[in-house]
Motif scaffolding. Structure first.
Motif, PDB file in Angstrom:
ATOM      1  N   LEU A 159       6.358   2.950   4.486  1.00 20.72           N
ATOM      2  CA  LEU A 159       6.753   3.560   2.868  1.00 20.72           C
ATOM      3  C   LEU A 159       8.021   2.592   2.945  1.00 20.72           C
ATOM      4  O   LEU A 159       9.211   2.783   3.817  1.00 20.72           O
ATOM      5  N   PRO A 160       8.700   2.803   1.485  1.00 18.73           N
ATOM      6  CA  PRO A 160      10.248   2.746   1.117  1.00 18.73           C
ATOM      7  C   PRO A 160      10.481   3.573   1.512  1.00 18.73           C
ATOM      8  O   PRO A 160      10.128   4.600   1.664  1.00 18.73           O
ATOM      9  N   PRO A 161      12.114   3.983   2.144  1.00 19.83           N
ATOM     10  CA  PRO A 161      12.372   4.989   1.878  1.00 19.83           C
ATOM     11  C   PRO A 161      13.333   5.483   0.768  1.00 19.83           C
ATOM     12  O   PRO A 161      14.445   5.733   1.231  1.00 19.83           O
ATOM     13  N   ILE A 162      12.529   5.878   0.072  1.00 23.14           N
ATOM     14  CA  ILE A 162      13.515   7.127  -0.872  1.00 23.14           C
ATOM     15  C   ILE A 162      11.622   7.663  -1.116  1.00 23.14           C
ATOM     16  O   ILE A 162      10.340   7.241  -1.025  1.00 23.14           O
ATOM     17  N   LEU A 163      11.814   8.845  -1.675  1.00 27.87           N
ATOM     18  CA  LEU A 163      10.692  10.029  -2.334  1.00 27.87           C
ATOM     19  C   LEU A 163       9.889   9.341  -2.621  1.00 27.87           C
ATOM     20  O   LEU A 163       9.960   8.732  -4.232  1.00 27.87           O
ATOM     21  N   VAL A 164       8.768   9.333  -1.808  1.00 30.74           N
ATOM     22  CA  VAL A 164       7.569   8.633  -2.873  1.00 30.74           C
ATOM     23  C   VAL A 164       6.672   9.801  -3.334  1.00 30.74           C
ATOM     24  O   VAL A 164       6.328  10.252  -2.685  1.00 30.74           O
ATOM     25  N   TYR A 165       5.476   9.038  -4.361  1.00 35.25           N
ATOM     26  CA  TYR A 165       4.857  10.276  -4.590  1.00 35.25           C
ATOM     27  C   TYR A 165       3.291  10.601  -3.137  1.00 35.25           C
ATOM     28  O   TYR A 165       3.435  11.284  -3.669  1.00 35.25           O
ATOM     29  N   ALA A 166       3.434   9.543  -2.424  1.00 34.36           N
ATOM     30  CA  ALA A 166       2.941  10.199  -1.192  1.00 34.36           C
ATOM     31  C   ALA A 166       3.473  10.693  -0.948  1.00 34.36           C
ATOM     32  O   ALA A 166       2.596  12.138  -0.021  1.00 34.36           O
ATOM     33  N   ASP A 167       4.879  10.695  -0.969  1.00 35.93           N
ATOM     34  CA  ASP A 167       5.446  12.391  -0.149  1.00 35.93           C
ATOM     35  C   ASP A 167       5.346  13.521  -1.168  1.00 35.93           C
ATOM     36  O   ASP A 167       4.566  14.667  -0.078  1.00 35.93           O
ATOM     37  N   CYS A 168       6.251  13.337  -2.534  1.00 33.83           N
ATOM     38  CA  CYS A 168       5.983  15.186  -3.548  1.00 33.83           C
ATOM     39  C   CYS A 168       4.806  15.546  -3.614  1.00 33.83           C
ATOM     40  O   CYS A 168       4.591  16.108  -3.918  1.00 33.83           O
ATOM     41  N   VAL A 169       3.754  14.810  -3.939  1.00 33.05           N
ATOM     42  CA  VAL A 169       2.454  14.765  -4.040  1.00 33.05           C
ATOM     43  C   VAL A 169       1.577  14.649  -3.480  1.00 33.05           C
ATOM     44  O   VAL A 169       0.734  16.475  -2.974  1.00 33.05           O
ATOM     45  N   LEU A 170       1.370  14.464  -2.709  1.00 28.41           N
ATOM     46  CA  LEU A 170       0.054  13.780  -1.589  1.00 28.41           C
ATOM     47  C   LEU A 170      -0.189  14.525  -0.408  1.00 28.41           C
ATOM     48  O   LEU A 170      -1.008  14.992   0.167  1.00 28.41           O
ATOM     49  N   ALA A 171       1.368  15.022  -0.255  1.00 27.62           N
ATOM     50  CA  ALA A 171       1.272  15.538   1.485  1.00 27.62           C
ATOM     51  C   ALA A 171       2.596  17.151   0.975  1.00 27.62           C
ATOM     52  O   ALA A 171       3.242  17.272   2.372  1.00 27.62           O
ATOM     53  N   ASN A 172       2.601  17.674   0.009  1.00 23.89           N
ATOM     54  CA  ASN A 172       3.463  18.667  -0.418  1.00 23.89           C
ATOM     55  C   ASN A 172       3.041  19.728  -0.775  1.00 23.89           C
ATOM     56  O   ASN A 172       3.093  19.782  -1.677  1.00 23.89           O
ATOM     57  N   TRP A 173       1.737  20.020  -0.032  1.00 23.01           N
ATOM     58  CA  TRP A 173       1.696  21.583  -0.786  1.00 23.01           C
ATOM     59  C   TRP A 173       0.821  22.251   0.683  1.00 23.01           C
ATOM     60  O   TRP A 173       0.130  21.741   1.678  1.00 23.01           O
ATOM     61  N   LYS A 174       0.020  23.397   0.174  1.00 20.94           N
ATOM     62  CA  LYS A 174      -0.373  23.933   0.568  1.00 20.94           C
ATOM     63  C   LYS A 174      -1.181  25.376  -0.156  1.00 20.94           C
ATOM     64  O   LYS A 174      -0.535  25.541  -0.868  1.00 20.94           O
ATOM     65  N   LYS A 175      -2.568  25.518   0.842  1.00 24.44           N
ATOM     66  CA  LYS A 175      -2.824  26.617  -0.129  1.00 24.44           C
ATOM     67  C   LYS A 175      -2.516  27.745   0.714  1.00 24.44           C
ATOM     68  O   LYS A 175      -1.953  27.934   1.703  1.00 24.44           O
ATOM     69  N   LYS A 176      -2.450  29.159  -0.897  1.00 25.70           N
ATOM     70  CA  LYS A 176      -1.352  30.468   0.019  1.00 25.70           C
ATOM     71  C   LYS A 176      -2.740  31.147   1.008  1.00 25.70           C
ATOM     72  O   LYS A 176      -2.457  31.903   1.806  1.00 25.70           O
ATOM     73  N   ASP A 177      -3.824  31.347  -0.284  1.00 29.24           N
ATOM     74  CA  ASP A 177      -4.917  31.690   1.078  1.00 29.24           C
ATOM     75  C   ASP A 177      -5.869  30.595   1.818  1.00 29.24           C
ATOM     76  O   ASP A 177      -6.651  29.755   0.939  1.00 29.24           O
ATOM     77  N   PRO A 178      -5.753  29.943   3.048  1.00 28.18           N
ATOM     78  CA  PRO A 178      -6.157  28.917   3.710  1.00 28.18           C
ATOM     79  C   PRO A 178      -7.957  29.036   3.120  1.00 28.18           C
ATOM     80  O   PRO A 178      -8.734  27.726   2.774  1.00 28.18           O
ATOM     81  N   SER A 179      -8.484  30.130   2.773  1.00 31.84           N
ATOM     82  CA  SER A 179      -9.901  30.212   3.100  1.00 31.84           C
ATOM     83  C   SER A 179     -10.532  30.340   1.340  1.00 31.84           C
ATOM     84  O   SER A 179     -11.681  30.302   0.695  1.00 31.84           O
ATOM     85  N   GLY A 180      -9.388  30.367   0.928  1.00 32.26           N
ATOM     86  CA  GLY A 180      -9.514  29.970  -0.844  1.00 32.26           C
ATOM     87  C   GLY A 180      -9.997  28.647  -1.601  1.00 32.26           C
ATOM     88  O   GLY A 180      -9.377  28.314  -0.950  1.00 32.26           O
ATOM     89  N   PRO A 181      -9.400  28.474  -3.044  1.00 36.85           N
ATOM     90  CA  PRO A 181     -10.202  27.543  -3.900  1.00 36.85           C
ATOM     91  C   PRO A 181      -9.230  26.469  -3.561  1.00 36.85           C
ATOM     92  O   PRO A 181      -7.508  27.206  -3.773  1.00 36.85           O
ATOM     93  N   MET A 182      -9.016  25.645  -3.885  1.00 39.43           N
ATOM     94  CA  MET A 182      -7.964  24.616  -4.188  1.00 39.43           C
ATOM     95  C   MET A 182      -7.265  24.571  -5.824  1.00 39.43           C
ATOM     96  O   MET A 182      -8.382  24.116  -7.058  1.00 39.43           O
ATOM     97  N   THR A 183      -6.598  26.143  -6.260  1.00 41.14           N
ATOM     98  CA  THR A 183      -6.809  25.986  -7.113  1.00 41.14           C
ATOM     99  C   THR A 183      -4.884  26.325  -7.736  1.00 41.14           C
ATOM    100  O   THR A 183      -5.107  26.265  -6.811  1.00 41.14           O
TER     101      THR A 183
END
Ligand code: HEM
Length: 403
Positions: free
Chosen positions: A124-148
Motif C-alpha cells: 500500500l502507499p504510505p498515506i491513509l487509503v480507503y483500505a485503511d479508513c473504511v475497510l479496516a476501521n470498524w467494529k460492532k458494538k454488540d459483536p453478536s448484533g447486526p451490521m447496522t
C-alpha cells in the motif's frame, strides 16, 4: 463467437482465498483488530486521541517523541492493517494539524521509517487509503448484533465530530451491500460456460438488486454526514500531497527518500467495488483518457490481493460479448439492469458531491468575496481530481454501455 470464448473458460471460476474477499464483507476486512501489544500500543494511544491532541496543540510534539519501532514484531495481516490504519491517521494529523495554513512538509524519521516499511510490506502507499479508513476501521458494538449503523463504531476519528464516523461507516455499508453481488460472479461464469441463459439471467438480476440495495444504503449519507463538517474539516484530513497546492512538491519522508514524494489523498475512488462491477459488465473508460488513467492509478492504492482479483476478472471471458452474441432480449434486459444500477449509483453520487463539495465551495468563495468561482483547491476531490469533469465523464461512459 461466444461459444469459442466460453469453451476456453476455466472449468470452475471461483473467488480464491488469496483474493482476500469475504463471503459477507466483500473487500472489507472481517472483524478488524482493535489493539496492538507493547510497544506498538504507543501508536494506538496517539491515533485514538487525535482530536484532543490537535485541539490542545500537542499532536506534533507527541508524534516527535515516539520511539522509532521495527515492524518485525507485528504479528499477522490484521495487526499490520491496524498499524497501517493507525499510522495513516497519525500522519494525516501530523501534516495537516489544525487544518489551516500550518502544514508540515517533513514527516519525521521515527514515524516515516516504520510507516514506509509497513506500507511496502502490505503493498500500500504510505498515506491513509480507503483500505485503511473504511475497510479496516470498524467494529460492532454488540459483536453478536447486526451490521447496522447503530450497532457499529469506527476505531479512530479525526476532528469534525461524528462526520468521519458517518462518512466511513456509510461507505463501508455500501461496500457490504454490494458485496452480496460478488458472491454471484462465479455463478455468472458457470452459466456462461454451460450456456445456461436462464441461470445467467437470474444471476444478473441478483447483481442488479444488490447494486440497487447499495444505492439505498448510500442514501443514509444525508442522515449521518453533515455537509459543512465534511467540507470544512474531514476533507482536509483526507487530503493528499499530489496535485495539492499546499504541498506542491509532495511530502518528505525523512530517512526514507531524499526527495519529496507525492501521493493522492484518501478517496472512495480507491474502493474496489465499483471497479469490480465495471470490469464484470465490460464498462470501460476511454483508454488513455484522464478518467481511465485516474481510476487505473487508484488501483495502485488498493490492497494487492484486490488488485489481483480485478486483474483476474479482466482476464476472464467477456460477459458483455456473451450477452451481445446471444441476441436474447431477456438476457440483454437483465444485463442492462446491472448497467443501469451502476448509472443510478453514479448519478446519486454526483448529487452527493454537489451537496458536499461543489455547493459549499461556491458558498465559501462567495463569503470571501475575493472571487466568485471556487479556488482550484476547493474544486478538487481528496483524490485530486477535477471533480465534476471526472465524475460526469465516468457516469456518461457507464450509460453508453447500455445495450
Ligand atoms: C460525502 C460523500 C462523498 C463525497 C463528497 C464523495 C466525493 C468523491 C469525489 C470528489 C470523487 C472524485 C475522486 C477524488 O478526487 O476523490 C469521488 C470518487 C468516487 N467515489 Fe465518492 N464521495 C462520497 C461518498 C462515496 C461513497 C459512500 C462511495 C461508495 C462506497 C463512493 C464511491 C466513489 C467511487 C467509486 C469513486 C470513483 C468514481 C467512480 O467510479 O464513479 N463515494 N467521490
Amino acid at each position: 463467437m461466444a461459444h469459442d470464448r466460453t469453451s476456453s473458460m476455466r472449468s470452475s471460476w471461483k473467488i480464491d482465498k488469496k483474493h482476500h474477499i469475504d463471503e459477507d464483507m466483500g473487500f472489507a476486512l472481517p472483524n478488524p483488530k482493535e489493539d496492538l501489544p507493547h510497544p506498538y500500543d504507543a501508536w494506538i494511544q496517539i491515533a485514538k486521541n487525535l482530536p484532543r491532541l490537535i485541539d490542545d496543540g500537542q499532536l506534533r510534539a507527541e508524534v516527535e517523541k515516539l520511539q522509532e519501532l521495527s515492524i518485525e514484531g507485528l504479528q499477522g495481516h490484521k495487526s499490520e492493517r491496524l498499524a497501517h490504519l493507525a499510522l495513516g491517521y497519525i500522519v494525516m494529523a501530523y501534516v495537516w494539524n489544525k487544518g489551516g495554513e500550518d502544514v508540515c512538509k517533513v514527516l519525521p524519521h521515527n514515524i516515516a521509517i516504520p510507516y514506509c516499511k509497513l506500507s511496502e510490506k502490505l503493498g500500500l502507499p504510505p498515506i491513509l487509503v480507503y483500505a485503511d479508513c473504511v475497510l479496516a476501521n470498524w467494529k460492532k458494538k454488540d459483536p453478536s448484533g447486526p451490521m447496522t449503523y447503530n450497532n457499529m463504531e469506527i476505531l479512530f476519528s479525526f476532528p469534525g465530530g461524528d462526520c468521519g464516523k458517518g462518512f466511513f461507516l456509510v461507505s463501508l455499508l455500501v461496500e457490504t451491500a454490494a458485496a452480496s453481488a460478488i458472491k454471484v460472479i462465479p455463478t455468472i461464469f458457470e452459466a456462461m460456460k454451460c450456456r445456461d441463459l436462464d441461470s445467467l439471467q437470474m444471476a444478473l438480476s441478483d447483481v442488479a438488486s444488490c447494486l440497487n440495495q447499495a444505492l439505498q444504503v448510500f442514501r443514509q449519507i444525508y442522515v449521518y454526514v453533515d455537509p459543512g463538517k465534511f467540507f470544512n474539516v474531514l476533507r482536509i484530513y483526507l487530503s493528499g500531497w499530489k496535485g495539492n497546492p499546499q504541498l506542491p512538491d509532495g511530502l518528505i519522508y525523512e530517512g526514507v527518500w531524499d526527495t519529496p514524494k507525492k501521493f493522492a489523498g484518501g478517496s472512495a475512488a480507491q474502493s474496489s467495488i465499483f471497479q469490480c462491477f465495471d470490469v464484470l459488465l465490460g464498462i470501460q473508460q476511454r483508454t488513455g483518457g484522464e478518467s481511465a488513467e485516474f481510476l487505473k492509478e487508484m488501483r495502485t492504492y488498493m490492497p494487492p490481493a484486490h488488485q489481483e482479483f480485478l486483474h483476474s476478472l479482466e482476464s476472464s471471458p467477456s460477459l458483455r460479448e456473451f450477452v451481445c452474441s446471444e441476441g436474447n432480449a431477456n438476457l440483454q434486459d437483465a444485463y442492462n439492469k446491472c448497467v443501469n444500477a451502476m448509472v443510478s449509483l453514479r448519478n446519486y453520487h454526483l448529487v452527493v458531491v454537489d451537496n458536499y463539495i461543489v455547493k459549499p465551495a461556491r458558498e465559501k468563495s462567495q463569503q470571501n468575496q475575493a472571487s466568485k468561482e471556487p479556488s482550484e483547491k476547493e474544486n478538487k476531490g481528496t483524490g485530486g481530481t477535477d471533480i465534476k469533469t471526472f465524475l460526469m465523464d465516468v457516469k456518461s461512459t457507464t450509460a453508453k454501455h447500455l445495450l
